[in-house]
Design an enzyme around this catalytic site. Structure first.
Site, short mmCIF file in Angstrom:
data_model
loop_
_atom_site.label_atom_id
_atom_site.label_comp_id
_atom_site.label_asym_id
_atom_site.label_seq_id
_atom_site.Cartn_x
_atom_site.Cartn_y
_atom_site.Cartn_z
N GLY A 1 2.90 -1.04 4.37
CA GLY A 1 3.14 0.35 3.98
C GLY A 1 4.59 0.79 3.67
N GLY B 1 2.76 2.25 10.73
CA GLY B 1 3.57 3.21 10.68
C GLY B 1 4.21 3.51 11.78
N HIS C 1 -9.41 1.13 5.22
CA HIS C 1 -8.04 1.40 5.79
C HIS C 1 -8.26 2.16 7.03
CE1 HIS C 1 -4.00 2.58 6.59
NE2 HIS C 1 -3.53 1.49 5.99
N LYS D 1 0.39 4.32 -0.28
CA LYS D 1 -0.34 5.51 0.29
C LYS D 1 -0.08 6.84 -0.56
CE LYS D 1 0.02 3.34 4.78
NZ LYS D 1 0.19 3.30 6.19
N GLU E 1 -5.21 -5.00 10.72
CA GLU E 1 -4.24 -4.12 11.01
C GLU E 1 -4.62 -3.44 12.21
OE1 GLU E 1 -2.52 -2.62 7.01
OE2 GLU E 1 -4.07 -1.58 7.26
N GLU F 1 -6.55 4.73 7.98
CA GLU F 1 -6.59 5.80 7.85
C GLU F 1 -7.69 6.82 7.33
OE1 GLU F 1 -2.50 5.50 5.60
OE2 GLU F 1 -1.93 4.99 7.43
N SER G 1 3.51 -2.26 10.45
CA SER G 1 4.96 -2.37 10.60
C SER G 1 5.37 -3.75 10.26
CB SER G 1 5.18 -1.94 11.98
OG SER G 1 4.87 -0.84 12.41
N ASN H 1 0.87 -1.22 -0.14
CA ASN H 1 -0.02 0.01 -0.04
C ASN H 1 0.89 1.09 -0.03
OD1 ASN H 1 -1.81 2.04 0.56
ND2 ASN H 1 -2.19 1.43 2.65
P1 PGA Z 1 3.13 0.15 7.56
O1 PGA Z 1 1.58 0.27 7.07
O2 PGA Z 1 3.58 -1.05 6.87
O3 PGA Z 1 3.65 1.40 7.19
O4 PGA Z 1 2.70 0.04 9.18
C1 PGA Z 1 0.55 -0.55 6.70
C2 PGA Z 1 -0.57 -0.16 6.20
O5 PGA Z 1 -1.12 0.85 6.34
O6 PGA Z 1 -1.27 -0.82 5.44
#
Ligand code: PGA
Length: 241
Positions: A227, A167, A89, A9, A161, A91, A206, A7
């Site tokens: 991500g 993140g 997601h 983003k 998640e 976010e 992560s 992803n």
């Molecule tokens: P990250 O994000 O791997 O940077 O933690 C995962 C995601 O948002 O799908």
């Protein structure tokens, strides 16, 4: 086979998209891998991606078409060649106030157009600390997948998640992730019988080349949604391997 989904983003320039796929094309290894770039880069990614990579979107509208300025329909994503879309997601839920019910409408749109859906669920730190994890995740499944009766095999994927792991560099332990995946698996089975059993479950939050193997070793973890570590081709390839 495990599925690794990147992803991206709101990242990557055209030059970076080109460099990423140049490196992927140079590899002799083949893995099932999916990538969701920014919507404007889907066309470019489709031109450049090697055949073993599927390209999709990070979001779609809950509406068919019409006067919805700035939105992208599932029909248009399908039309330009995208093959999947992320829905719900964290976010989108936190920054754009997306509810489970809104997610249900988006999922219905995407499935209707023949796109695969990766439906994202997960609890916040406060919810985990107050013992609400399974309650929250089950509600996200029940409400987000409401009114769904059928989908083609492989068309529905669920990504767990934990919000506190996205993140942040704080990855769930393999056992913590496995516990929730098992609960998701049984809830899907309760809701959709054998069809629910076949839904692939991805872990996200992560995931990095150095922790991916332990996570993927868990019984109910079928892949990863990644991500930060999906932005560089080298890291992405390391994850796939
Ligand atoms: P990250 O994000 O791997 O940077 O933690 C995962 C995601 O948002 O799908």
């Amino acid at each position: 086979m495990k599925l690794i989904v990147g992803n991206w983003k709101m990242n990557q320039t055209q030059a970076q998209v080109r460099a990423f796929f140049e490196m992927l094309n140079a590899t002799t290894r083949r893995h099932e891998a999916w990538i969701a770039p920014q919507a404007l880069h889907i066309g470019l990614a489709l031109q450049l991606a090697p055949a073993f990579v599927r390209i999709g979107a990070q979001n779609c509208s809950e509406h068919d078409s019409g006067a919805f300025t700035g939105e992208t329909s599932a029909a248009t994503l399908k039309d330009i060649g995208a093959s999947f879309v992320l829905v719900g997601h964290s976010e989108r839920r936190q920054l754009f106030a997306e509810t489970n019910t809104l997610c249900a409408h988006k999922i219905a749109q995407a499935l209707k157009q023949g796109l695969s859906v990766i439906y994202c669920v997960g609890e916040t730190l406060a919810e985990r600390e107050s013992g609400q994890t399974l309650l929250v995740v089950k509600r996200q499944l029940q409400e987000g997948l409401q009114n769904l009766s059928t989908w083609n095999p492989g068309q529905l994927i669920v990504a767990y998640e934990p919000v506190w792991a996205i993140g942040t560099g704080k990855v769930a332990t393999p056992a913590e992730a496995q516990d929730v995946h098992l609960a998701i698996r049984s809830e899907l089975q309760r809701l959709f019988n054998t069809q629910g059993q076949q839904v692939k479950l991805l872990y996200g939050g992560s995931v990095k080349p150095d922790n991916v193997a332990d996570l993927m070793g868990q019984q109910d973890i079928d892949g990863a949604l990644v991500g930060g570590a999906s932005l560089k081709a080298q890291d992405f390839l390391a994850l796939c391997q």
